[in-house]
Design an enzyme around this catalytic site. Structure first.
Site, PDB file in Angstrom:
ATOM      1  N   ASP A 120       0.798  -1.084  -0.223  1.00  0.00           N
ATOM      2  CA  ASP A 120       0.148   0.003  -0.014  1.00  0.00           C
ATOM      3  C   ASP A 120       0.828   1.208  -0.030  1.00  0.00           C
ATOM      4  O   ASP A 120       0.282   2.475   0.096  1.00  0.00           O
ATOM      5  CB  ASP A 120      -1.016   0.060   1.178  1.00  0.00           C
ATOM      6  N   ASP A 181      -6.739  -5.271  -4.752  1.00  0.00           N
ATOM      7  CA  ASP A 181      -6.542  -3.821  -4.437  1.00  0.00           C
ATOM      8  C   ASP A 181      -5.102  -3.394  -4.887  1.00  0.00           C
ATOM      9  O   ASP A 181      -5.088  -2.081  -5.174  1.00  0.00           O
ATOM     10  CB  ASP A 181      -6.526  -3.614  -2.723  1.00  0.00           C
TER      11      ASP A 181
END
Ligand code: GLY
Length: 419
Positions: A120, A181
């Protein structure tokens, strides 16, 4: 709840017509910006938690290693990301100063090596640092974003052709695993190639996206949330969920990440298979919505279910649909996705935002972070708020340039429009 039928909008293939937007977007922007201003004054240089408690953001809790309000975990950049959007919408000098102060803290975090064991880094450093560089010329932020891109590259497993999503690279539970994601973390690497001229970053993006497309996008156009590869041989092993209702169900937010992530990759690379993948994710998502157009947290649930909605999945999907419309090669298809994106945003404005007398510092109500673990269920969340404001910005700020876009779009014959 509003009575807008997004599924009907998605089948409206009229092209070239004006797209009326139900609801008052100017009022929605004003309300959202007012909340961002209030929150900036309240939080200062500290960070709110990922989700609200009863619609109010507490400061990020202290841990053994971090003080209360510290910059840790994967969601902190959505907060300065919202501030940059508000700066672009209003020119607010206080918010600009606040966002630059956060950029300095993100630079400190990456250079200190704090809490970086995650894919991330793309979310974290695109919204905090790439934004500070491209919107304010902050050279230290540019260096921080490049340092984050270099760290993200260390997570690439060449045998499997994937970037490992979570955890330490030696963690047996996470080795060889990636998640849908991850597509949204690729723009940081694309930006790094553009910024440095070093093709290694973009080469890793190309390999990773092929693997996600081949193994996480199922034949019925739904997605696995996560997928494992054998990290030594590189053999694909199995799909599994982490935040969805089951290994074979379709987690709503994962499907939304797929729409947006594949569409962005098409814009960057011109890769037609990624355009098709984004369309497949979008069509499945739109076909599995309840009547008001905002999904349950997993697309296995349908009208009549009492499962919670995930408004954040709708906000991400609205941005993804508008992105997909802007890169679509066909006017009718573009109009269909643009219409669906606008309707989805309108449904959020009408039914999922706080009323004037409601005690909330979230922009968007009724999201779900992680239902299986009981985290952030029916609460506001930072990424839901960010993508809601991004969707509003896309539709109200002419000429807006996205932080997720490469500075030089691939020449794929589309107009690189602003939807
Ligand atoms: N990227 C993690 C989530 O969407 O919850």
């Amino acid at each position: 709840m509003p009575s807008i039928d997004v599924r009907a909008a998605a089948t409206d293939s009229s092209s070239g017509a004006a797209h009326p937007v139900p609801g008052d977007l100017a009022g929605a922007v004003a309300a959202a910006v007012a909340t961002v201003r209030r929150n900036a004054a309240a939080f200062g240089t500290r960070y709110p938690d990922s989700t609200t408690r009863e619609n109010l953001y507490p400061l990020r809790p202290a841990t053994a290693e971090f003080a209360e309000g510290a910059n840790r975990d994967w969601t902190t950049s959505f907060w300065p990301g919202m501030q940059w959007l508000a700066v672009e919408l209003t020119g607010d000098a206080d918010l600009r100063a606040s966002a630059l102060a956060h950029a300095a803290d993100f630079a400190r975090r990456v250079h200190a090596g704090e809490d970086l064991d995650t894919h991330d880094l793309g979310f974290l450093y695109t919204l905090s640092s790439v934004n500070a560089w491209r919107l304010a010329g902050d050279a230290a932020a540019r260096d921080a974003a490049l340092a984050a891109a270099d760290h993200l590259m260390t997570r690439f497993l060449p045998s499997a052709g994937i970037i490992q999503a979570w955890g330490d690279l030696s963690d047996p539970a996470q080795r060889g695993r990636t998640i849908v994601d991850s597509l949204m973390n690729m723009p940081l690497l694309t930006w790094a190639t553009e910024t440095t001229g070093d093709a290694r970053y973009a080469d890793v993006v190309a390999r990773h996206v092929v693997q996600v497309r081949t193994h996480l996008l199922r034949d019925d156009d739904s997605t696995f949330h996560t997928f494992y590869w054998d990290p030594e041989s590189g053999q694909p092993l199995r799909g599994a969920t982490e935040q969805g209702a089951g290994d074979d169900s379709c987690w709503a937010r994962g499907q939304a990440w797929g729409i947006y992530g594949f569409a962005l990759h098409h814009r960057t690379s011109g890769d037609v298979d990624s355009l098709r993948a984004a369309e497949r994710c979008a069509d499945y998502f739109l076909a599995h919505l309840p009547t008001d157009g905002v999904p349950f947290w997993d697309l296995v649930y349908t009208d009549g279910s009492d499962a919670p909605r995930d408004s954040s999945a709708a906000a991400i999907a609205a941005c993804g649909l508008l992105e997909l419309a802007s890169v679509s090669h066909d006017a009718g298809t573009a109009a269909r996705y643009e219409s669906a994106g606008r309707e989805m945003l309108a449904a959020l404005v009408a039914g999922y935002t706080p009323g004037p007398d409601q005690a909330s510092d979230a922009l968007l109500l009724h999201a779900v972070y992680d239902a299986p673990k009981g985290k952030g269920v029916d609460e506001g969340c930072l990424w839901g708020d960010y993508y809601y404001l991004e969707a509003l910005t896309r539709l109200t700020l002419p000429g807006w340039v996205s932080p997720w876009w490469p500075a030089t779009p691939a020449d794929d014959g589309t107009d690189g429009g602003n939807a």
